[in-house]
Write a protein that holds these residues in place. Structure first.
Motif, mmCIF file in Angstrom:
data_model
loop_
_atom_site.group_PDB
_atom_site.id
_atom_site.type_symbol
_atom_site.label_atom_id
_atom_site.label_comp_id
_atom_site.label_asym_id
_atom_site.label_seq_id
_atom_site.Cartn_x
_atom_site.Cartn_y
_atom_site.Cartn_z
ATOM 1 N N ASN A 2 51.366 39.236 48.061
ATOM 2 C CA ASN A 2 52.709 40.575 48.492
ATOM 3 C C ASN A 2 54.357 40.580 47.009
ATOM 4 O OD1 ASN A 2 50.821 42.147 49.330
ATOM 5 N ND2 ASN A 2 51.337 41.618 51.411
ATOM 6 N N ASN A 3 54.051 39.181 46.711
ATOM 7 C CA ASN A 3 55.635 38.537 46.634
ATOM 8 C C ASN A 3 55.116 39.548 44.925
ATOM 9 O OD1 ASN A 3 55.886 37.596 48.331
ATOM 10 N ND2 ASN A 3 55.175 34.945 48.033
ATOM 11 N N ILE A 4 56.310 40.337 44.729
ATOM 12 C CA ILE A 4 56.528 40.259 43.145
ATOM 13 C C ILE A 4 58.412 41.208 42.862
ATOM 14 C CG2 ILE A 4 56.656 42.970 44.209
ATOM 15 C CD1 ILE A 4 55.154 43.730 41.274
ATOM 16 N N ILE A 5 58.164 40.067 42.122
ATOM 17 C CA ILE A 5 59.632 40.602 41.270
ATOM 18 C C ILE A 5 60.104 41.965 41.202
ATOM 19 C CG2 ILE A 5 59.351 38.066 39.886
ATOM 20 C CD1 ILE A 5 58.817 39.904 37.667
ATOM 21 N N SER A 6 61.829 42.108 41.287
ATOM 22 C CA SER A 6 61.848 43.270 41.200
ATOM 23 C C SER A 6 61.762 43.790 39.775
ATOM 24 C CB SER A 6 63.885 43.462 41.564
ATOM 25 O OG SER A 6 64.145 42.063 40.560
ATOM 26 N N THR A 7 62.029 45.263 39.308
ATOM 27 C CA THR A 7 61.945 46.260 38.517
ATOM 28 C C THR A 7 62.990 45.340 37.575
ATOM 29 O OG1 THR A 7 61.528 48.198 39.624
ATOM 30 C CG2 THR A 7 62.623 48.254 37.684
ATOM 31 N N ARG A 82 36.130 44.498 48.822
ATOM 32 C CA ARG A 82 37.280 43.631 49.575
ATOM 33 C C ARG A 82 37.572 42.682 48.389
ATOM 34 N NH1 ARG A 82 37.929 43.174 55.576
ATOM 35 N NH2 ARG A 82 39.815 43.224 54.627
ATOM 36 N N ASN A 83 36.210 41.960 48.384
ATOM 37 C CA ASN A 83 36.147 40.794 47.902
ATOM 38 C C ASN A 83 36.883 40.579 46.441
ATOM 39 O OD1 ASN A 83 35.231 39.573 50.266
ATOM 40 N ND2 ASN A 83 33.024 39.830 49.462
ATOM 41 N N LEU A 84 35.741 42.061 45.926
ATOM 42 C CA LEU A 84 37.063 41.864 44.491
ATOM 43 C C LEU A 84 38.217 42.394 43.508
ATOM 44 C CD1 LEU A 84 33.884 44.389 42.535
ATOM 45 C CD2 LEU A 84 34.274 41.894 42.137
ATOM 46 N N ILE A 85 38.452 43.360 44.975
ATOM 47 C CA ILE A 85 40.212 43.483 44.857
ATOM 48 C C ILE A 85 41.197 42.044 44.552
ATOM 49 C CG2 ILE A 85 42.303 44.527 45.839
ATOM 50 C CD1 ILE A 85 40.719 46.811 46.765
ATOM 51 N N LYS A 86 40.347 41.117 46.052
ATOM 52 C CA LYS A 86 41.000 40.041 45.908
ATOM 53 C C LYS A 86 40.899 39.292 44.865
ATOM 54 C CE LYS A 86 40.560 40.206 51.263
ATOM 55 N NZ LYS A 86 40.051 39.589 51.954
ATOM 56 N N ARG A 87 39.440 39.197 45.074
ATOM 57 C CA ARG A 87 39.678 38.015 43.418
ATOM 58 C C ARG A 87 40.054 38.478 41.680
ATOM 59 N NH1 ARG A 87 33.136 36.909 41.176
ATOM 60 N NH2 ARG A 87 33.548 35.868 39.726
ATOM 61 N N TYR A 88 40.458 39.793 41.833
ATOM 62 C CA TYR A 88 40.942 40.524 40.467
ATOM 63 C C TYR A 88 42.545 39.917 40.859
ATOM 64 C CZ TYR A 88 36.417 42.461 38.767
ATOM 65 O OH TYR A 88 35.851 43.208 38.657
ATOM 66 N N GLN A 89 42.855 40.377 42.081
ATOM 67 C CA GLN A 89 44.429 39.671 42.612
ATOM 68 C C GLN A 89 44.702 38.294 42.215
ATOM 69 O OE1 GLN A 89 46.790 41.828 42.492
ATOM 70 N NE2 GLN A 89 46.340 43.584 43.930
ATOM 71 N N LYS A 90 44.055 37.230 41.806
ATOM 72 C CA LYS A 90 44.179 36.400 41.702
ATOM 73 C C LYS A 90 44.329 36.059 40.632
ATOM 74 C CE LYS A 90 41.610 33.957 46.549
ATOM 75 N NZ LYS A 90 41.015 33.346 46.673
ATOM 76 N N THR A 93 48.319 37.421 36.645
ATOM 77 C CA THR A 93 49.822 36.921 36.543
ATOM 78 C C THR A 93 50.641 38.210 37.738
ATOM 79 O OG1 THR A 93 48.917 36.687 34.704
ATOM 80 C CG2 THR A 93 51.764 35.851 35.965
ATOM 81 N N TYR A 94 50.701 39.024 37.495
ATOM 82 C CA TYR A 94 51.869 39.887 39.163
ATOM 83 C C TYR A 94 50.605 40.749 39.074
ATOM 84 C CZ TYR A 94 54.572 38.477 34.036
ATOM 85 O OH TYR A 94 55.124 37.642 33.229
ATOM 86 N N PRO A 95 51.105 41.089 40.551
ATOM 87 C CA PRO A 95 50.963 41.802 41.190
ATOM 88 C C PRO A 95 49.811 42.892 40.467
ATOM 89 C CG PRO A 95 52.089 40.542 42.234
ATOM 90 C CD PRO A 95 52.440 40.444 41.060
ATOM 91 N N LEU A 96 48.495 43.177 40.815
ATOM 92 C CA LEU A 96 47.667 44.369 40.573
ATOM 93 C C LEU A 96 47.764 45.386 41.586
ATOM 94 C CD1 LEU A 96 44.690 42.985 39.650
ATOM 95 C CD2 LEU A 96 45.815 43.511 37.731
ATOM 96 N N LEU A 97 48.541 46.685 40.783
ATOM 97 C CA LEU A 97 47.969 48.226 41.667
ATOM 98 C C LEU A 97 46.447 48.736 41.395
ATOM 99 C CD1 LEU A 97 50.761 49.918 43.028
ATOM 100 C CD2 LEU A 97 51.045 50.514 40.456
#
Length: 518
Positions: A2-7, A82-90, A93-97
């Motif tokens: 959930n940590n994301i750099i600013s715009t 749910r598991n795929l989302i966690k896996r793809y987020q890992k 480099t930058y959080p996926l929408l």
């Protein structure tokens, strides 16, 4: 994650190649093989794609509309998702929408998840506005529980064409004011849970008889007519503030000098009408770029992706040629163009990741569905008094419904023959009718023999008909000759219960059909 750099940091820190990667939102499939999952992980990692759009499987309607592949039912799809989302987020480099089409709930894409009523059902009663807010809110809770940030809904197309093969029941109706009020309620309910929305399919997919999964629909109206009707809901919702607009694959000659260029890759329509004339400065997302309305016309890999971006789309949904698309955009786009899109996308990401949601379970739709059923039930033909008089007769009850997906044609025909024998000596028939499918292809799944049987019943008996499904299916039946026709819109238990109470005289129908059937 959930940590994301600013715009501003994103614009400063990301390389140009990383920024272009962020424009892409490839499809992800819940029922992929391990090999396919690893391929997508590599794509995410190597090309820095900005997000994913989830579908059930590579054989589902949105991905293989001709239905050549068998859709496999996976009882465990939700946990896999749910598991795929966690896996793809890992892998990112930058959080996926993470996005999904959940117009009537996660059930639109994922079995064994909560299902809420279709838009047409909500459109059947203006008192459903508050309930529609709750629908948006509940669906948003389910999205959050799964790890999804962006619900690509609601549909704000005004369905004025009864032969529309792809919108129909997904629209709130054919009245523009009702579409606006219900879509607004849905958006606000979704936003209340911190989930993003996207109104679609700009500039309006309601008045067409062509499915853009397969071909390019033509909307042949003047600009004045479009502003009055098709564009009206988009303008109203844009004025109130929406996260994003999805552009459909449509030919709209009145809005462009390039008559052959579909709206989804048309600069006149996106940059000209949507951005400049209608004042929308949020994220524009393309409808799925795999759809045949556009994909079959651009055999050069990467060209379609470049055209979509250059026309004004920030997010390229279901792009299939990402490496080539990135290359072509890098070669042709200006830094200003790229940075403007990144600014919009990152602002959306900051909003999506602002709320850290606590682990939560899925919602229970039963209570809300019951309330909607009570408001929506529609007495289309006949009167309550006529139903009461019918109820006192020695009527028989006939049910036409598929009890399993595996029923063969022979079994269905045998069932019709049995029913014909049952009603031979009857004069009064209560007919409970559930169309085999919600979509209009192949006459909503009805065999011609079933249609003929129902029409013969209506012609020769006193029939009270209760219809549980897409009301457009009623156009195959001569309902004007029935003693009464009641539309329940859904085949959920809650809707069946309300219909039963109505037939027994303990409940009054309050709904009004939100579309014309002819």
């Amino acid at each position: 994650m959930n940590n994301i750099i600013s715009t501003s940091e994103a614009i400063d820190q990301l390389s140009k190649t990383e920024k272009v990667g962020q424009l892409f939102m490839p499809a992800a499939f819940i029922n992929d093989t391990e090999e396919e999952i690893q391929q997508l992980e590599k794509l995410i990692s190597n090309h820095h794609v900005g997000g994913l759009c989830f579908f059930h499987s590579r054989a589902s309607a949105a991905t293989n509309f001709e239905g050549k592949k068998k859709v496999v039912v996976n009882e465990n799809s939700y946990e896999v998702l749910r598991n795929l989302i966690k896996r793809y987020q890992k892998a990112a480099t930058y959080p996926l929408l993470i996005s999904i089409d959940a117009e009537w709930g996660l059930a639109m894409r994922i079995e064994n998840t909560p299902q809420y009523p279709y838009a047409i059902t909500l459109g059947a009663n203006v008192k459903n506005i508050d309930l529609t807010y709750e629908v948006g809110k509940q669906i948003a809770k389910d999205c959050k529980a799964a790890g999804i940030h962006w619900n690509l809904s609601p549909v704000v197309d005004i369905n004025t064409n009864p032969n529309n093969p792809v919108i129909g029941y997904r629209s709130f109706g054919d009245n523009k004011e009702n579409v606006v009020s219900l879509a607004t309620a849905f958006v606000k309910g979704t936003q209340s849970e911190g989930v993003l929305t996207s109104i679609k399919h700009f500039p309006g997919h309601g008045d067409t008889a062509t499915d853009s999964h397969l071909g390019l629909p033509v909307i042949d109206k003047t600009k004045a007519e479009l502003l009055e009707n098709e564009l009206y809901p988009f303008q109203q919702l844009i004025n109130q503030g929406v996260d994003s607009v999805m552009v459909g694959h449509l030919s709209v000659p009145a809005l462009t000098t390039n008559k052959n260029m579909p709206s989804s890759i048309n600069k006149d329509i996106i940059s000209g009408i949507l951005r400049n004339e209608m004042g929308f400065d949020g994220v524009v997302i393309s409808d799925a770029l795999n759809m045949h309305a556009v994909s079959k016309n651009y055999p050069t890999l990467g060209e379609l992706e470049w055209l979509a971006f250059d026309a004004g789309n920030d997010v390229l949904c279901f792009a299939e040629h990402i490496e080539e698309g990135i290359q072509m955009i890098l070669e042709n786009a200006t830094d200003t163009q790229i940075n403007k899109s990144i600014e919009r996308i990152w602002t959306l990401k900051e909003k999506a990741f602002r709320k850290t949601s606590l682990e939560q379970g899925l919602t229970d739709p039963s209570s809300l569905n019951r309330k909607i059923a009570e408001q929506s039930l529609t007495l289309q033909i006949g009167t309550a008094n006529e139903i009461e008089a019918f109820r006192k007769t020695n009527h028989c009850t006939i049910t036409i419904k598929r009890y399993s997906n595996n029923q063969s044609k022979d079994e269905i025909l045998a069932s019709i023959e049995e029913m014909q024998n049952e009603v031979t000596d009857e004069s009064d028939v209560l007919l409970l009718l559930t169309p085999p499918q919600i979509k209009p292809t192949n006459k909503f799944g009805f065999l011609q023999q079933e249609i003929d049987f129902v029409n013969q019943l209506i012609q020769t008996k006193k029939v009270v008909l209760y219809h549980f499904g897409n009301p457009y299916a009623l156009k195959f039946f001569n309902i004007n000759k029935t003693t009464a026709t009641v539309i329940a819109y859904q085949n959920f238990k809650e809707f069946q219960d309300v219909a039963t109470e109505h037939f027994l005289g303990t409940f009054e129908a309050k709904g009004k059909l939100p579309v014309s059937l002819t």
